[in-house]
Design an enzyme around this catalytic site. Structure first.
Site, PDB file in Angstrom:
ATOM      1  N   CYS A  94       0.862  -1.176   0.000  1.00  0.00           N
ATOM      2  CA  CYS A  94       0.000   0.000   0.000  1.00  0.00           C
ATOM      3  C   CYS A  94       0.899   1.226   0.000  1.00  0.00           C
ATOM      4  O   CYS A  94       1.700   1.401   0.908  1.00  0.00           O
ATOM      5  CB  CYS A  94      -0.895   0.045   1.237  1.00  0.00           C
ATOM      6  SG  CYS A  94      -1.219  -1.552   2.010  1.00  0.00           S
ATOM      7  N   GLU A  99      -7.539   9.014   0.835  1.00  0.00           N
ATOM      8  CA  GLU A  99      -6.920   8.529  -0.390  1.00  0.00           C
ATOM      9  C   GLU A  99      -7.917   8.159  -1.480  1.00  0.00           C
ATOM     10  O   GLU A  99      -9.026   7.673  -1.202  1.00  0.00           O
ATOM     11  CB  GLU A  99      -6.051   7.307  -0.078  1.00  0.00           C
ATOM     12  CG  GLU A  99      -4.891   7.632   0.861  1.00  0.00           C
ATOM     13  CD  GLU A  99      -3.949   6.475   1.070  1.00  0.00           C
ATOM     14  OE1 GLU A  99      -2.750   6.735   1.293  1.00  0.00           O
ATOM     15  OE2 GLU A  99      -4.402   5.311   1.021  1.00  0.00           O
TER      16      GLU A  99
END
Length: 270
Positions: free
Chosen positions: A127, A189
């Site tokens: 990630c 995000e």
């Protein structure tokens, strides 16, 4: 389940991550008064003194700011993108890689305790963020994001670049989420979901990764229950994807084209 890293360390508080609605602001980065800015900067400097030097240096990386339609707006440092101001932080582009071996097992990892956001949490394979650079801002086919994924898989997990080429990734869809990590840092995000099925060589970076494991699909729920019983948390984006999307996608690794959606964005804000 095949363990490939170090033994899991001290148990931490279990949490799926609290998701927060982000109030849109008139500007890309939050505006603050001089007095509040000075006080906040002093507090920030004190907290950053305790950060791992390598992780602190990475806060200078330029992330890609976007709006809620994923239209690029410019650049801001990783520090600016993850500092919580008024309960939120600037929306920026990110990606989540789900890597499966030839047996269909998912590679998961536990984030190192040196990480600034969600330290010690279990999560998907990798990630991170594409950077505001020519190589990682290529929009066509999300090539910039896939270039970034190749770079980070090598940096975090030691996967040689020839084993994870940009063309090997399947770009499925995007999710928009937000979640605080602590009182100072958080996530907001536009997360590109990338799948990859390859047998790869692993050499994890201790500063990024504490433990890695391959998990079978039929063992995944048992794996999550085991983390919960051991008070080991998972990251909020991993929790969201595991709850809403992963079971169906994982069951159809040979037919992922049926689930690709590059037009719609899944806004997963409370």
């Amino acid at each position: 389940m095949l363990a490939l890293g170090r033994r899991v360390g001290t148990a931490m508080q279990w949490s799926l991550g609290r998701l927060t609605r982000v109030t849109p602001s008139a500007s890309v980065l939050p505006q603050r008064s001089h007095s509040s800015s000075s006080s906040s900067n002093q507090r920030q400097q004190c907290m950053e003194e305790d950060l791992d030097p390598q992780q602190l240096a990475l806060l200078e990386e330029p992330c890609i700011l976007v709006d809620e339609a994923d239209v690029p707006l410019g650049a801001a440092s990783k520090r600016q993108c993850h500092l919580m101001r008024g309960g939120s932080s600037p929306l920026h582009r990110a990606f989540s890689v789900f890597l499966f071996n030839s047996a269909g097992e998912l590679l998961v990892h536990r984030r190192a305790h040196t990480k600034i956001t969600f330290p010690g949490h279990y999560t998907n394979t990798c990630c991170s963020h594409p950077l505001h650079t020519p190589q990682e801002t290529i929009e066509e086919g999300a090539l910039g994001v896939r270039n970034a994924a190749q770079r980070r898989l090598e940096f975090e997990l030691g996967i040689p670049q020839e084993q994870a080429r940009p063309s090997d990734f399947t770009y499925l869809t995007r999710i928009h989420y937000a979640s605080p990590s602590d009182g100072m840092w958080g996530e907001h995000e536009m997360d590109y979901i990338l799948f990859l099925q390859k047998d790869v060589t692993l050499n994890p970076n201790d500063n990024e990764v504490e433990d890695v494991q391959y998990v079978k699909r039929e063992d995944f729920e048992r794996f999550l229950r085991g983390l919960q019983e051991s008070n080991i948390p998972i990251t909020p984006w991993f929790a969201l994807i595991a709850q809403k999307f992963l079971p169906l996608w994982w069951k159809n690794l040979d037919a992922l084209d049926r689930f690709t959606d590059h037009h719609n964005i899944h806004h997963l804000l409370e």
